[in-house]
Structure formats: structure tokens, C-alpha cells
Design a protein around this motif. Structure first.
Motif, PDB file in Angstrom:
ATOM      1  N   ARG A 211    -100.710  -2.359  39.696  1.00 16.33           N
ATOM      2  CA  ARG A 211    -100.836  -0.947  39.292  1.00 16.33           C
ATOM      3  C   ARG A 211    -102.287  -0.578  39.004  1.00 16.33           C
ATOM      4  O   ARG A 211    -102.747   0.493  39.400  1.00 16.33           O
ATOM      5  CB  ARG A 211     -99.948  -0.666  38.075  1.00 16.33           C
ATOM      6  CG  ARG A 211     -98.488  -0.571  38.427  1.00 16.33           C
ATOM      7  CD  ARG A 211     -97.642  -0.154  37.240  1.00 16.33           C
ATOM      8  NE  ARG A 211     -96.304   0.170  37.682  1.00 16.33           N
ATOM      9  CZ  ARG A 211     -95.200  -0.146  37.027  1.00 16.33           C
ATOM     10  NH1 ARG A 211     -95.279  -0.802  35.870  1.00 16.33           N
ATOM     11  NH2 ARG A 211     -94.023   0.199  37.505  1.00 16.33           N
ATOM     12  N   LEU A 212    -102.999  -1.449  38.322  1.00 14.01           N
ATOM     13  CA  LEU A 212    -104.419  -1.193  38.041  1.00 14.01           C
ATOM     14  C   LEU A 212    -105.224  -1.115  39.339  1.00 14.01           C
ATOM     15  O   LEU A 212    -106.089  -0.255  39.498  1.00 14.01           O
ATOM     16  CB  LEU A 212    -104.987  -2.288  37.142  1.00 14.01           C
ATOM     17  CG  LEU A 212    -104.500  -2.307  35.692  1.00 14.01           C
ATOM     18  CD1 LEU A 212    -104.920  -3.602  35.011  1.00 14.01           C
ATOM     19  CD2 LEU A 212    -105.022  -1.090  34.929  1.00 14.01           C
ATOM     20  N   ALA A 213    -104.937  -2.015  40.264  1.00 17.91           N
ATOM     21  CA  ALA A 213    -105.723  -2.111  41.495  1.00 17.91           C
ATOM     22  C   ALA A 213    -105.540  -0.910  42.414  1.00 17.91           C
ATOM     23  O   ALA A 213    -106.481  -0.514  43.102  1.00 17.91           O
ATOM     24  CB  ALA A 213    -105.357  -3.392  42.246  1.00 17.91           C
ATOM     25  N   VAL A 214    -104.353  -0.324  42.459  1.00 21.31           N
ATOM     26  CA  VAL A 214    -104.084   0.747  43.423  1.00 21.31           C
ATOM     27  C   VAL A 214    -104.199   2.147  42.829  1.00 21.31           C
ATOM     28  O   VAL A 214    -104.076   3.136  43.552  1.00 21.31           O
ATOM     29  CB  VAL A 214    -102.698   0.587  44.095  1.00 21.31           C
ATOM     30  CG1 VAL A 214    -102.553  -0.796  44.714  1.00 21.31           C
ATOM     31  CG2 VAL A 214    -101.559   0.882  43.136  1.00 21.31           C
ATOM     32  N   ALA A 215    -104.453   2.239  41.542  1.00 22.96           N
ATOM     33  CA  ALA A 215    -104.412   3.528  40.840  1.00 22.96           C
ATOM     34  C   ALA A 215    -105.320   4.597  41.438  1.00 22.96           C
ATOM     35  O   ALA A 215    -104.977   5.785  41.410  1.00 22.96           O
ATOM     36  CB  ALA A 215    -104.752   3.324  39.363  1.00 22.96           C
ATOM     37  N   SER A 216    -106.437   4.220  42.003  1.00 24.54           N
ATOM     38  CA  SER A 216    -107.392   5.227  42.473  1.00 24.54           C
ATOM     39  C   SER A 216    -107.140   5.700  43.906  1.00 24.54           C
ATOM     40  O   SER A 216    -107.819   6.599  44.377  1.00 24.54           O
ATOM     41  CB  SER A 216    -108.816   4.687  42.365  1.00 24.54           C
ATOM     42  OG  SER A 216    -108.991   3.601  43.262  1.00 24.54           O
ATOM     43  N   ASN A 217    -106.173   5.111  44.607  1.00 24.59           N
ATOM     44  CA  ASN A 217    -105.927   5.497  45.996  1.00 24.59           C
ATOM     45  C   ASN A 217    -104.632   6.313  46.095  1.00 24.59           C
ATOM     46  O   ASN A 217    -103.546   5.776  45.864  1.00 24.59           O
ATOM     47  CB  ASN A 217    -105.829   4.258  46.893  1.00 24.59           C
ATOM     48  CG  ASN A 217    -105.803   4.603  48.366  1.00 24.59           C
ATOM     49  OD1 ASN A 217    -105.236   5.604  48.771  1.00 24.59           O
ATOM     50  ND2 ASN A 217    -106.421   3.759  49.170  1.00 24.59           N
ATOM     51  N   PRO A 218    -104.727   7.595  46.447  1.00 28.51           N
ATOM     52  CA  PRO A 218    -103.523   8.442  46.495  1.00 28.51           C
ATOM     53  C   PRO A 218    -102.537   8.047  47.596  1.00 28.51           C
ATOM     54  O   PRO A 218    -101.390   8.484  47.574  1.00 28.51           O
ATOM     55  CB  PRO A 218    -104.084   9.842  46.739  1.00 28.51           C
ATOM     56  CG  PRO A 218    -105.403   9.621  47.394  1.00 28.51           C
ATOM     57  CD  PRO A 218    -105.935   8.338  46.826  1.00 28.51           C
ATOM     58  N   TYR A 219    -102.949   7.218  48.537  1.00 27.10           N
ATOM     59  CA  TYR A 219    -102.058   6.757  49.607  1.00 27.10           C
ATOM     60  C   TYR A 219    -101.299   5.488  49.233  1.00 27.10           C
ATOM     61  O   TYR A 219    -100.454   5.037  49.985  1.00 27.10           O
ATOM     62  CB  TYR A 219    -102.849   6.499  50.892  1.00 27.10           C
ATOM     63  CG  TYR A 219    -103.488   7.744  51.444  1.00 27.10           C
ATOM     64  CD1 TYR A 219    -102.719   8.710  52.095  1.00 27.10           C
ATOM     65  CD2 TYR A 219    -104.853   7.963  51.323  1.00 27.10           C
ATOM     66  CE1 TYR A 219    -103.294   9.858  52.606  1.00 27.10           C
ATOM     67  CE2 TYR A 219    -105.436   9.112  51.832  1.00 27.10           C
ATOM     68  CZ  TYR A 219    -104.659  10.046  52.469  1.00 27.10           C
ATOM     69  OH  TYR A 219    -105.231  11.186  52.972  1.00 27.10           O
ATOM     70  N   PHE A 220    -101.629   4.905  48.105  1.00 26.04           N
ATOM     71  CA  PHE A 220    -101.003   3.666  47.668  1.00 26.04           C
ATOM     72  C   PHE A 220     -99.991   3.936  46.562  1.00 26.04           C
ATOM     73  O   PHE A 220    -100.247   4.736  45.664  1.00 26.04           O
ATOM     74  CB  PHE A 220    -102.044   2.666  47.149  1.00 26.04           C
ATOM     75  CG  PHE A 220    -102.957   2.084  48.200  1.00 26.04           C
ATOM     76  CD1 PHE A 220    -102.761   2.303  49.552  1.00 26.04           C
ATOM     77  CD2 PHE A 220    -104.020   1.291  47.822  1.00 26.04           C
ATOM     78  CE1 PHE A 220    -103.604   1.758  50.512  1.00 26.04           C
ATOM     79  CE2 PHE A 220    -104.870   0.729  48.759  1.00 26.04           C
ATOM     80  CZ  PHE A 220    -104.658   0.954  50.108  1.00 26.04           C
TER      81      PHE A 220
END
Length: 190
Positions: free
Chosen positions: A59-68
Motif C-alpha cells: 500500500r505504501l509503495a503504490v500510493a502515489s500512482n493512480p493506475y495502481f
């Protein structure tokens, strides 16, 4: 709708996973890529970090990508995490979607040993991402059910990160800063 599924132990997630997901998303024209941490990985012989920690790091790793997006389908399902069950669940949730399961060359080496692999082959498309350090065992580009996609990779592995943490070596720039902080805050891999 075109959905990518990237399953794995993510113990821990790192820039290699993220780079593959983003490259496949772009090259295959995917609307979303779902990161699916396994609950009980059936192929892992070693002990893995608890699912709640691996989920939190993803969750921390993908938080900044709106496609993830992150899916907890395998963590919530009891028993071993079989890809065939996960793909069937996504087909139920998104009946009109084309499903693309993303795997790396390292996972491809074990693919024929996966649970109900013949059924799995009928349920989705597969995108095999080539990675630095793994020779391509599959020839060709885009097949009917399998696409081999060379992606710019980051030559890092979860195993290497765990070993570096155990040895007291730095892991900065191998994974997102928030994930690094989480590992140290929770005393993982020591």
C-alpha cells in the motif's frame, strides 16, 4: 476495461516490481494494475513476513500512482494462494474486463508447476516481463495468450533486500522510502 494483475509475495516490494507494473501498464494499455500480495504462497519454502506487513508495504509503495490498486483477495481467502482462484475472482468482479496476469521470467520457470495451470491458461492473457539477470526462455512477441515484453528493469530482488537488512547494509534507493522506513520501524528481516 483492461486490468493487469501482479501477484507475489512482495517480501518486500521494491522498485523492480513497480517498474515492471508501470511498463506493462503502459505497453499493454491497461486501465489499472492490481497488486495482489499472497496470503499463503504455495511455492515458498522459507518463512515469509506476516501478510499484514507485506500488505502495508505494498500500500505504501503504490500510493502515489493512480493506475495502481491493491487487492486483498488472496490475504482474505483461507488456504494457499492459488493464481487460478484469484483470476477467477477478478473475472467474477469484472466480468467485462480483459484480464492480463503479469509475471517475470523467474516466475515463468515455475509456471508449469502451478495449481490447475491448464485451467488458468484459459482464463486470462499472460504478460511475461523480461528482467535483468534472467535469460528469456520464451521466444517471440505478442501471442494469443502470452506476450513477452522486454521492460526496463531494476536489478534488485526481495531476497537481496532481506539479506542486506540482516547484514546491516543500506537498502536506500532499492525500494520506496516509505517501505524502507516501514521495514526498520517494524524490525522486519533482522
Amino acid at each position: 476495461m483492461r486490468l493487469g494483475l501482479l501477484g507475489g509475495t512482495f517480501d518486500p516490494i521494491h522498485f523492480g516490481h513497480l517498474a515492471v507494473a508501470e511498463a506493462v501498464r503502459y505497453e499493454m494499455g491497461l486501465d489499472k494494475v492490481y497488486f495482489i500480495p499472497s496470503g499463503q504462497p504455495p511455492h515458498k519454502k522459507r518463512k515469509v513476513a506476516p501478510a499484514e506487513h507485506r500488505l502495508a508495504m505494498v500500500r505504501l509503495a503504490v500510493a502515489s500512482n493512480p493506475y495502481f490498486e491493491v487487492s486483498t483477495v488472496e490475504i482474505e481467502r483461507p488456504g494457499p494462494s492459488y493464481t487460478v482462484d484469484t483470476v477467477k475472482e477478478f473475472r467474477r468482479l469484472f466480468p467485462q474486463a480483459e484480464i492480463f496476469f503479469i509475471l517475470g521470467m523467474d516466475a515463468l520457470a515455475e509456471f508449469l508447476t502451478w495449481h490447475r495451470v491448464e485451467e488458468l491458461l484459459t482464463l486470462c492473457h499472460f504478460v511475461v516481463a523480461t528482467r535483468p539477470g534472467y535469460p528469456s526462455a520464451v521466444k517471440g512477441g505478442r501471442g494469443r495468450r502470452v506476450t513477452v515484453l522486454p521492460v526496463p528493469g531494476v536489478a534488485v530482488s526481495s531476497t537481496e533486500i532481506r539479506e542486506r537488512v540482516r547484514a546491516g547494509k543500506p537498502i536506500k534507493y532499492l525500494l520506496p522510502e516509505a517501505v524502507e522506513e516501514y521495514i526498520y520501524a517494524h524490525g522486519l528481516y533482522q
